[in-house]
Design a protein around this motif. Sequence first.
Motif, PDB file in Angstrom:
ATOM      1  N   GLN A   1     -34.731  20.294  53.849  1.00 20.32           N
ATOM      2  CA  GLN A   1     -34.931  20.834  54.748  1.00 20.32           C
ATOM      3  C   GLN A   1     -36.271  19.790  55.400  1.00 20.32           C
ATOM      4  O   GLN A   1     -35.881  19.047  56.287  1.00 20.32           O
TER       5      GLN A   1
ATOM      6  N   ILE B   1     -35.793  16.667  56.250  1.00 17.37           N
ATOM      7  CA  ILE B   1     -34.870  16.298  58.048  1.00 17.37           C
ATOM      8  C   ILE B   1     -35.944  16.601  58.729  1.00 17.37           C
ATOM      9  O   ILE B   1     -36.102  15.940  59.775  1.00 17.37           O
TER      10      ILE B   1
ATOM     11  N   MET C   1     -28.828  13.474  51.786  1.00 18.96           N
ATOM     12  CA  MET C   1     -27.162  13.329  52.392  1.00 18.96           C
ATOM     13  C   MET C   1     -26.156  13.739  51.748  1.00 18.96           C
ATOM     14  O   MET C   1     -25.575  14.830  52.564  1.00 18.96           O
TER      15      MET C   1
ATOM     16  N   VAL D   1     -26.171  16.817  54.416  1.00 19.18           N
ATOM     17  CA  VAL D   1     -25.665  16.568  55.360  1.00 19.18           C
ATOM     18  C   VAL D   1     -23.892  16.586  55.865  1.00 19.18           C
ATOM     19  O   VAL D   1     -23.319  17.387  56.392  1.00 19.18           O
TER      20      VAL D   1
ATOM     21  N   HIS E   1     -30.270  19.076  64.322  1.00 19.44           N
ATOM     22  CA  HIS E   1     -31.165  18.543  63.258  1.00 19.44           C
ATOM     23  C   HIS E   1     -31.328  16.878  63.930  1.00 19.44           C
ATOM     24  O   HIS E   1     -30.549  16.213  63.230  1.00 19.44           O
TER      25      HIS E   1
ATOM     26  N   VAL F   1     -31.722  14.043  61.318  1.00 18.82           N
ATOM     27  CA  VAL F   1     -30.288  13.352  60.751  1.00 18.82           C
ATOM     28  C   VAL F   1     -29.962  12.195  61.070  1.00 18.82           C
ATOM     29  O   VAL F   1     -29.577  11.178  59.948  1.00 18.82           O
TER      30      VAL F   1
ATOM     31  N   LEU G   1     -29.268   8.835  58.863  1.00 16.61           N
ATOM     32  CA  LEU G   1     -27.853   8.344  58.189  1.00 16.61           C
ATOM     33  C   LEU G   1     -28.229   6.143  58.253  1.00 16.61           C
ATOM     34  O   LEU G   1     -27.811   5.950  57.613  1.00 16.61           O
TER      35      LEU G   1
END
Length: 202
Positions: free
Chosen positions: A19, A22, A64, A67, A103, A106, A110
């Motif tokens: 967390q 992120i 990842m 996620v 989020h 994220v 990515l």
Amino acid sequence: MRTRDHHLPAEERRAVIVQTVIELAAERNPNGITTAAIAERMGLTQGALFRHFPNKAAVLEAVMGWVAERLLARLARATEGATSPLAALEAMFLTHAEFVAEHPGVPHLLFGELQNADRTGSKAKVQSLVERYAGQLRGLIEQGKAFGEIDPDLDTEAAAILFIGTLQGLVIQSLLAGDVGRIRHDAPRVFAIYQRGIRRRS
């Protein structure tokens, strides 16, 4: 610096580390997130961090994995109660947009992983997520054709690509605007246009 409970069980500590990454990714370039920065945000030493992950690559792989697991689970919940394939596609679109708004770090993570030329565990997890996501889209589009909602001559692969690309475009626009939350406002209007393009003509 945010001080965390130093007596969390190992699994919970790992979850907090994920967390934290992120959260940091929402504030800065993910490439600049070091193990020192993660430890500082958590009020830990790097040594304490390395008791849970051997290196930054392992941290990113766990991120990842988190996620992929959370996003796919939310999409599954959103689509299982849908009344039709087209309704399920809309639920996927809006749920994904909401996930990004909740989020904002994220998409940074990515995009960063997909641009990475190296073959890493974290990049493999992102690629697997995209493949599973696209597979779900193709399945719903084919169901929509059988259901009579979607144009039977529609190019399923292209429609799935456009679905994902449209979401990516919304994410990029919200990031450029410095307001990821605007995706909540834009997503329903944009999906309405996408839907008109794939719906079967009466």
